[in-house]
Design an enzyme around this catalytic site. Sequence first.
Site, mmCIF file in Angstrom:
data_model
loop_
_atom_site.group_PDB
_atom_site.id
_atom_site.type_symbol
_atom_site.label_atom_id
_atom_site.label_comp_id
_atom_site.label_asym_id
_atom_site.label_seq_id
_atom_site.Cartn_x
_atom_site.Cartn_y
_atom_site.Cartn_z
ATOM 1 N N ASP A 1 0.811 -1.226 0.000
ATOM 2 C CA ASP A 1 0.000 0.000 0.000
ATOM 3 C C ASP A 1 0.843 1.275 0.000
ATOM 4 O O ASP A 1 0.446 2.293 0.552
ATOM 5 C CB ASP A 1 -0.963 0.024 1.215
ATOM 6 C CG ASP A 1 -1.769 -1.257 1.302
ATOM 7 O OD1 ASP A 1 -2.176 -1.758 0.246
ATOM 8 O OD2 ASP A 1 -1.988 -1.750 2.420
ATOM 9 N N LYS B 1 2.360 1.954 -5.110
ATOM 10 C CA LYS B 1 3.130 1.406 -6.247
ATOM 11 C C LYS B 1 2.361 1.509 -7.558
ATOM 12 O O LYS B 1 2.952 1.738 -8.604
ATOM 13 C CB LYS B 1 3.497 -0.077 -6.003
ATOM 14 C CG LYS B 1 4.472 -0.279 -4.864
ATOM 15 C CD LYS B 1 4.845 -1.731 -4.706
ATOM 16 C CE LYS B 1 3.678 -2.615 -4.306
ATOM 17 N NZ LYS B 1 3.088 -2.312 -2.987
ATOM 18 N N GLY B 2 1.016 1.340 -7.495
ATOM 19 C CA GLY B 2 0.194 1.399 -8.708
ATOM 20 C C GLY B 2 0.395 2.721 -9.422
ATOM 21 O O GLY B 2 0.629 2.760 -10.634
ATOM 22 N N LYS B 3 0.364 3.796 -8.654
ATOM 23 C CA LYS B 3 0.542 5.118 -9.271
ATOM 24 C C LYS B 3 1.953 5.249 -9.854
ATOM 25 O O LYS B 3 2.126 5.767 -10.958
ATOM 26 C CB LYS B 3 0.308 6.208 -8.222
ATOM 27 C CG LYS B 3 0.947 7.463 -8.712
ATOM 28 C CD LYS B 3 0.665 8.744 -8.104
ATOM 29 C CE LYS B 3 1.526 9.762 -8.872
ATOM 30 N NZ LYS B 3 1.290 11.109 -8.503
ATOM 31 N N GLY C 1 -3.763 -4.696 -4.121
ATOM 32 C CA GLY C 1 -4.733 -3.741 -4.623
ATOM 33 C C GLY C 1 -3.976 -2.518 -5.088
ATOM 34 O O GLY C 1 -3.422 -1.791 -4.273
ATOM 35 N N HIS C 2 -3.911 -2.326 -6.400
ATOM 36 C CA HIS C 2 -3.150 -1.197 -6.935
ATOM 37 C C HIS C 2 -4.106 -0.172 -7.528
ATOM 38 O O HIS C 2 -4.896 -0.488 -8.408
ATOM 39 C CB HIS C 2 -2.156 -1.692 -7.998
ATOM 40 C CG HIS C 2 -1.061 -2.526 -7.397
ATOM 41 N ND1 HIS C 2 -0.128 -3.190 -8.144
ATOM 42 C CD2 HIS C 2 -0.741 -2.771 -6.114
ATOM 43 C CE1 HIS C 2 0.708 -3.823 -7.338
ATOM 44 N NE2 HIS C 2 0.347 -3.585 -6.102
ATOM 45 N N GLN D 1 2.589 -6.152 -2.909
ATOM 46 C CA GLN D 1 2.952 -6.137 -1.489
ATOM 47 C C GLN D 1 4.228 -5.308 -1.258
ATOM 48 O O GLN D 1 4.581 -4.486 -2.088
ATOM 49 C CB GLN D 1 3.112 -7.549 -0.917
ATOM 50 C CG GLN D 1 1.791 -8.290 -0.729
ATOM 51 C CD GLN D 1 1.318 -9.011 -1.977
ATOM 52 O OE1 GLN D 1 2.091 -9.686 -2.626
ATOM 53 N NE2 GLN D 1 0.059 -8.867 -2.318
ATOM 54 N N THR E 1 3.070 -12.135 3.927
ATOM 55 C CA THR E 1 2.354 -12.909 2.934
ATOM 56 C C THR E 1 3.169 -14.145 2.530
ATOM 57 O O THR E 1 4.225 -14.412 3.103
ATOM 58 C CB THR E 1 1.972 -12.033 1.724
ATOM 59 O OG1 THR E 1 1.072 -12.773 0.888
ATOM 60 C CG2 THR E 1 3.182 -11.593 0.908
ATOM 61 N N THR F 1 -8.210 -4.249 -1.032
ATOM 62 C CA THR F 1 -8.760 -5.576 -1.244
ATOM 63 C C THR F 1 -9.831 -5.923 -0.231
ATOM 64 O O THR F 1 -10.836 -6.538 -0.555
ATOM 65 C CB THR F 1 -7.609 -6.598 -1.202
ATOM 66 O OG1 THR F 1 -6.667 -6.223 -2.201
ATOM 67 C CG2 THR F 1 -8.089 -8.008 -1.461
ATOM 68 N N SER G 1 5.774 12.232 -5.092
ATOM 69 C CA SER G 1 4.374 12.253 -5.469
ATOM 70 C C SER G 1 3.564 13.027 -4.425
ATOM 71 O O SER G 1 3.631 12.724 -3.232
ATOM 72 C CB SER G 1 3.853 10.817 -5.594
ATOM 73 O OG SER G 1 2.469 10.836 -5.736
ATOM 74 N N VAL G 2 2.825 14.028 -4.892
ATOM 75 C CA VAL G 2 2.048 14.882 -3.978
ATOM 76 C C VAL G 2 0.559 14.868 -4.317
ATOM 77 O O VAL G 2 -0.151 15.839 -4.090
ATOM 78 C CB VAL G 2 2.602 16.330 -3.973
ATOM 79 C CG1 VAL G 2 3.907 16.420 -3.207
ATOM 80 C CG2 VAL G 2 2.785 16.861 -5.394
HETATM 81 P P1 IMP Z 1 -2.348 -12.807 2.526
HETATM 82 O O1 IMP Z 1 -1.337 -12.304 1.558
HETATM 83 O O2 IMP Z 1 -3.763 -12.599 2.076
HETATM 84 O O3 IMP Z 1 -2.066 -14.223 2.954
HETATM 85 O O4 IMP Z 1 -2.202 -11.919 3.854
HETATM 86 C C1 IMP Z 1 -1.054 -11.952 4.677
HETATM 87 C C2 IMP Z 1 -0.768 -10.578 5.279
HETATM 88 O O5 IMP Z 1 -0.300 -9.712 4.249
HETATM 89 C C3 IMP Z 1 -1.982 -9.896 5.879
HETATM 90 O O6 IMP Z 1 -1.560 -9.125 7.006
HETATM 91 C C4 IMP Z 1 -2.460 -8.976 4.763
HETATM 92 O O7 IMP Z 1 -3.198 -7.888 5.256
HETATM 93 C C5 IMP Z 1 -1.148 -8.559 4.162
HETATM 94 N N1 IMP Z 1 -1.218 -8.207 2.734
HETATM 95 C C6 IMP Z 1 -1.252 -9.053 1.683
HETATM 96 N N2 IMP Z 1 -1.276 -8.374 0.529
HETATM 97 C C7 IMP Z 1 -1.221 -7.078 0.843
HETATM 98 C C8 IMP Z 1 -1.163 -5.877 0.053
HETATM 99 O O8 IMP Z 1 -1.148 -5.880 -1.180
HETATM 100 N N3 IMP Z 1 -1.104 -4.711 0.762
HETATM 101 C C9 IMP Z 1 -1.089 -4.685 2.108
HETATM 102 N N4 IMP Z 1 -1.123 -5.769 2.876
HETATM 103 C C10 IMP Z 1 -1.189 -6.959 2.256
#
Ligand code: IMP
Length: 433
Positions: free
Chosen positions: A13, A16-18, A40-41, A223, A238, A300, A419-420
């Site tokens: 978060d 990165k998408g931007k 989620g980008h 991530q 993750t 997400t 980025s602002v």
């Molecule tokens: P999982 O990847 O769904 O197994 O989640 C494992 C951990 O990684 C959890 O704490 C999620 O909230 C976190 N997580 C997974 N993907 C993202 C992401 O893209 N952004 C932020 N947190 C993430």
Amino acid sequence: MPGTVVVGTQWGDEGKGKIVDFCAQDADVVVRFNGGSNAGHTVVTGAEVFRFHLIPSGILRPETLNLVGNGVVVDPEVLLAEIEELKERGHPVDNLRVSERAHVVMPYHRTLDGLEEELKGGLKAGTTLRGIGPTFEDKAARIGVRVGDLLDEEALRERLATLVPMKERMIEAYGGQAGLSKEALFETGRDWGDRLQAYVADTSLLLDHALKQGREVLFEAAQGTHLDIDHGIYPFGTSSNAVVGSASVGSGVGVRHLNQVIGVAKAFTSRVGTGPFPSELAGEEASYLRDKSLGEYGTTTGRPRRIGWLDLVMVRFAARVNSLDYLAVTKLDVLGGLDPLRICVAYEHDGETLREFPASMRVFGACRPVYEELAGWEDISEDSWVGAVKRGYDELPGEMRAYLDLLSHETGVPVGLVSVGPAREATLELRGT
Ligand code: IMP
């Protein structure tokens, strides 16, 4: 630079998408190489906002080829829904290809994700419940289903004949209700295969061709470094690698094509999920940042993100394990109006000062932040920020420049992008200046 990798330096978060969308203006190919629909980008173009979970963030540039690499785990339901949404909103997806080697998130993976989380007690990561962990478990155990299997009826039927009874036993052993049907799963898989067929390819080969022709390739991580399965806050991260090395493994090209590495650092820290967070804020400051910032609710899961001051112990670690060339610092506008600002430059643990990120979660959980205090800058409109970046770095508030100087000094990495605001125009490029 033919190969540029964009990685996250925090807990995902970071924006990165931007940054990928911005850098994609110079890229011929964008390739996602890790994670799955847990990501989620967010990409903003004009008045339009897009939230991608699987589709690479370069998709809105029709002349750019967008690849979902072998390192991604693909939930076909999510991918097909994203394809449909883009088409409905008038954006063709002829420029999308998906690796035949990517693993498929099957419906039973989501079921198992939920059951495992319930049983994990203190080890619960607060996952996105998208089936990510169980899909990577099966990949490593060599009992996964790959995208290519969806196009091969015989292979799919054979795999499911073996896997479904195994999964039923697992689900029941975990206290769930299995009730899986081989035939229904086969039909679902075959339907996915039919609808995805046009996009499935040997993406490593496509990349190889592009690189041989001197094309610019952007490798997009999902991530962040601190969620990485090896380098992140195990066991709260993750199940895939999110650091630069995985760009090679997850896309199928050698490391010498990874010529430049950009680390995206949000100007403050956020976290969805459980685990220690030394610079976490509570109360008004956290709500101020969360509510002001587009998307400080999990893209997400919709969960409110936990918010904290910028933690440079984390970013310093990310600079090392990713060999960062530049930092792209995002959401600096969101800090506007807060005074003073704090930046965590070290941890205090058991009477000692730690400058390096600890491996042990017990140690990390007992760390206290050591802050440097800086003056804040004014809260101004996005248009004013766009105007400021157009006029150049020296037109940014002095306090913001001091903030960026400290970031760069403490991590040893120059700031290459600032980025602002969510819009493409609210970006200042300092690379090569
Ligand atoms: P999982 O990847 O769904 O197994 O989640 C494992 C951990 O990684 C959890 O704490 C999620 O909230 C976190 N997580 C997974 N993907 C993202 C992401 O893209 N952004 C932020 N947190 C993430």
